[in-house]
Design an enzyme around this catalytic site. Structure first.
Site, short mmCIF file in Angstrom:
data_model
loop_
_atom_site.label_atom_id
_atom_site.label_comp_id
_atom_site.label_asym_id
_atom_site.label_seq_id
_atom_site.Cartn_x
_atom_site.Cartn_y
_atom_site.Cartn_z
N GLY A 1 -0.20 -5.25 0.47
CA GLY A 1 1.21 -4.89 0.45
C GLY A 1 2.10 -5.80 -0.36
O GLY A 1 3.27 -5.47 -0.60
N GLU B 1 -6.24 -7.73 1.87
CA GLU B 1 -6.57 -6.54 1.07
C GLU B 1 -5.54 -6.30 -0.02
O GLU B 1 -4.91 -5.24 -0.10
CB GLU B 1 -6.64 -5.31 1.98
CG GLU B 1 -7.66 -5.40 3.10
CD GLU B 1 -7.52 -4.25 4.10
OE1 GLU B 1 -6.62 -3.40 3.92
OE2 GLU B 1 -8.30 -4.22 5.07
N PRO B 2 -5.34 -7.26 -0.93
CA PRO B 2 -4.35 -7.04 -2.00
C PRO B 2 -4.87 -6.04 -3.04
O PRO B 2 -6.07 -5.96 -3.31
CB PRO B 2 -4.19 -8.44 -2.62
CG PRO B 2 -5.51 -9.09 -2.37
CD PRO B 2 -5.98 -8.57 -1.03
N GLY B 3 -3.95 -5.29 -3.61
CA GLY B 3 -4.30 -4.36 -4.68
C GLY B 3 -3.36 -4.52 -5.84
O GLY B 3 -3.67 -5.14 -6.85
N ARG B 4 -2.15 -3.98 -5.67
CA ARG B 4 -1.15 -4.01 -6.73
C ARG B 4 -0.91 -5.43 -7.25
O ARG B 4 -0.77 -5.65 -8.45
CB ARG B 4 0.16 -3.44 -6.18
CG ARG B 4 1.31 -3.37 -7.17
CD ARG B 4 2.64 -3.19 -6.44
NE ARG B 4 2.57 -2.20 -5.38
CZ ARG B 4 2.86 -0.91 -5.53
NH1 ARG B 4 3.28 -0.46 -6.70
NH2 ARG B 4 2.78 -0.09 -4.52
N ARG C 1 4.16 7.42 -10.69
CA ARG C 1 5.06 6.66 -9.82
C ARG C 1 6.55 6.97 -10.02
O ARG C 1 7.28 7.12 -9.03
CB ARG C 1 4.81 5.16 -9.98
CG ARG C 1 3.43 4.70 -9.54
CD ARG C 1 3.30 3.19 -9.55
NE ARG C 1 4.09 2.58 -8.49
CZ ARG C 1 5.22 1.93 -8.68
NH1 ARG C 1 5.71 1.77 -9.92
NH2 ARG C 1 5.89 1.41 -7.67
N TYR D 1 7.88 8.31 -6.60
CA TYR D 1 8.61 7.31 -5.82
C TYR D 1 9.97 6.94 -6.40
O TYR D 1 10.62 6.04 -5.89
CB TYR D 1 7.81 6.00 -5.75
CG TYR D 1 6.41 6.10 -5.23
CD1 TYR D 1 6.11 6.79 -4.06
CD2 TYR D 1 5.36 5.47 -5.89
CE1 TYR D 1 4.82 6.85 -3.58
CE2 TYR D 1 4.06 5.51 -5.41
CZ TYR D 1 3.79 6.21 -4.26
OH TYR D 1 2.51 6.26 -3.79
N CYS E 1 5.49 20.40 -18.33
CA CYS E 1 6.49 21.44 -18.07
C CYS E 1 7.05 21.30 -16.65
O CYS E 1 6.83 22.14 -15.79
CB CYS E 1 5.86 22.82 -18.28
SG CYS E 1 7.07 24.15 -18.28
N TYR F 1 -1.98 2.05 -9.75
CA TYR F 1 -1.49 3.39 -9.42
C TYR F 1 -0.99 4.15 -10.64
O TYR F 1 -0.06 4.95 -10.55
CB TYR F 1 -0.40 3.31 -8.34
CG TYR F 1 -0.89 2.59 -7.11
CD1 TYR F 1 -1.83 3.17 -6.28
CD2 TYR F 1 -0.44 1.30 -6.81
CE1 TYR F 1 -2.31 2.49 -5.17
CE2 TYR F 1 -0.91 0.62 -5.70
CZ TYR F 1 -1.85 1.22 -4.89
OH TYR F 1 -2.33 0.55 -3.79
#
Length: 407
Positions: free
Chosen positions: A231, A266-269, A305, A309, A335, A363
């Site tokens: 997160g 659990e890092p990702g970004r 994204r 978002y 389109c 992402y």
């Protein structure tokens, strides 16, 4: 001004590999992983890279070689980890809808732990493990009802979210897990959301989990590890600042002092987001009355994204522009009115210019689609002065190969 990835200009990469193009920096990956290792050195955590952020096999292999574990949310992601040389024994299987086939695959592969998100899932894992004559290691993902103060689509720690087991239901859920014959309770887990620029909610969630750990001890249930999820956010805007990992680690170290709990993250970004960019070429500049549009060859299918978002990505020319900046929406050819990379942005660009979309390591490629029958873009990994094609650009012929016109 010429922008580069390590020692290769983005212009040269676009000329060699075409656009749209995802470009990743190996040194940026290494540096991001090292920051976690340094900040949390005193706790010696198992750092499990969240595969959903970017599952490219070369990216996964790099993390595996750095000593990373992996956080997965599907059987397909487990297959990616194993194909990249990752260790199943350092892999955590999360997700709310694990199928029997996925559970069997993960048990056979020997994953470290299942992060369980519901009572029916507990029963399913127990049933599959019994059929295979195995004991499944499980950790219950607790929903601590902490507001991560992030976009509602990426908030996962409130009781209104689909994720995890409500904290008030956790004692009974743990009791059930401990009673099932083919399960072994190994941990406690939470993940409250994504793109957090303030670590305070993460620390609050850890505090709530540790209260639960103490209550579980009274039931004779003693978890071996605490998994605080991921997160941690990255700065997408110039006025944003990433959380201080060392300060966050110090807070967690105080909470865990004297407790026989190993730590999983659990890092990702925060490991891959700023290690990647999306390169896109300007096709047209269109003036609609008072409204300007910079139409590029990348679209919402390449970077979802902003549409999904309303997310911000910094965009700038790869070379010194030859025109003055003006306000425009930067849009793709898909389109849909919602097909945009940026809105109301000051940009200096004309047809043929190359633009760099920053913060596209996470992402972007992992959420890409073939909408409007658009082939997914190529991916390139740069190390110093070397660029490797790590995913070839799709072709329309390849996209159509699996289909049959049978009516």
């Amino acid at each position: 001004m010429t922008l580069s990835c390590e020692h290769i200009s983005y212009t040269a990469l676009a000329e060699q590999f075409g656009t749209p193009l995802y470009v990743y920096s190996q040194s940026a990956i290494d540096e991001a992983f090292a920051r976690y290792q340094t900040a949390f050195a005193a706790l010696n955590p198992l750092i499990c890279y969240a595969v959903k952020a970017n599952g490219n096999l070369s990216v996964l292999r790099r993390f595996a070689r750095l000593g990373s574990g992996f956080d997965i949310v599907s059987g397909g992601e487990l297959a990616r980890v194993l194909a990249a040389g990752g260790d199943a024994g350092k892999t955590i299987f999360s997700g709310v809808g694990k199928t029997e086939a996925e559970i069997e695959y993960a048990l056979t592969a020997g994953v470290k732990c299942f992060n369980v998100e519901s009572l029916p899932e507990l029963e399913r894992i127990n049933r599959v493990a019994g059929r295979l004559n195995r004991t499944a290691p499980v950790s219950l993902r607790i929903n601590p009802d902490v507001d991560a103060q992030t976009h509602p689509y990426i908030s996962t720690g409130l009781k209104a979210n689909k994720f995890g087991i409500a904290v008030q239901d956790a004692p009974a859920a743990y009791a059930r897990a401990a009673a099932l014959p083919h399960l072994r309770v190994t941990g406690i887990d939470c993940h409250i959301g994504s793109q957090l620029l303030d670590s305070a909610p993460l620390t609050e969630a850890a505090e709530r989990l540790l209260v639960l750990v103490d209550n579980l001890a009274a039931q004779g249930i003693v978890p071996e590890h605490i998994d605080l999820g991921g997160g941690i956010g990255i700065p997408y805007r110039a006025d944003e600042t990433a959380p201080d990992l060392s300060a966050y680690a110090a807070d967690i170290a105080k909470l865990l002092a004297g407790r026989p709990l190993s730590l999983i993250l659990e890092p990702g970004r925060s490991l891959i987001g700023n290690a990647g960019v999306l390169l896109t070429r300007v096709e047209f500049v269109k003036h609609n009355g008072d409204k300007n549009f910079v139409i590029v060859d990348a679209a919402m299918n390449d970077l979802m994204r902003p549409t999904l978002y309303q997310a911000y990505h910094h965009i700038e020319p790869a070379e010194t522009p030859s025109v003055a900046p003006f306000e425009a929406d930067i849009v793709g050819p898909v389109c849909e009115t919602g097909d945009f990379l940026a809105q109301g942005r000051s940009i200096a660009a004309q047809a043929g210019d190359l633009l760099v979309v920053h913060g596209a390591g996470a992402y972007a490629a992992s959420m890409a689609s073939n909408y409007n029958t658009r082939p997914r873009a190529a991916e390139v990994l740069v190390s110093g002065s070397e660029a490797k094609l790590v995913r070839a650009r799709e072709t329309v012929a390849g996209m159509l190969a699996a289909e049959q016109a049978c009516l």
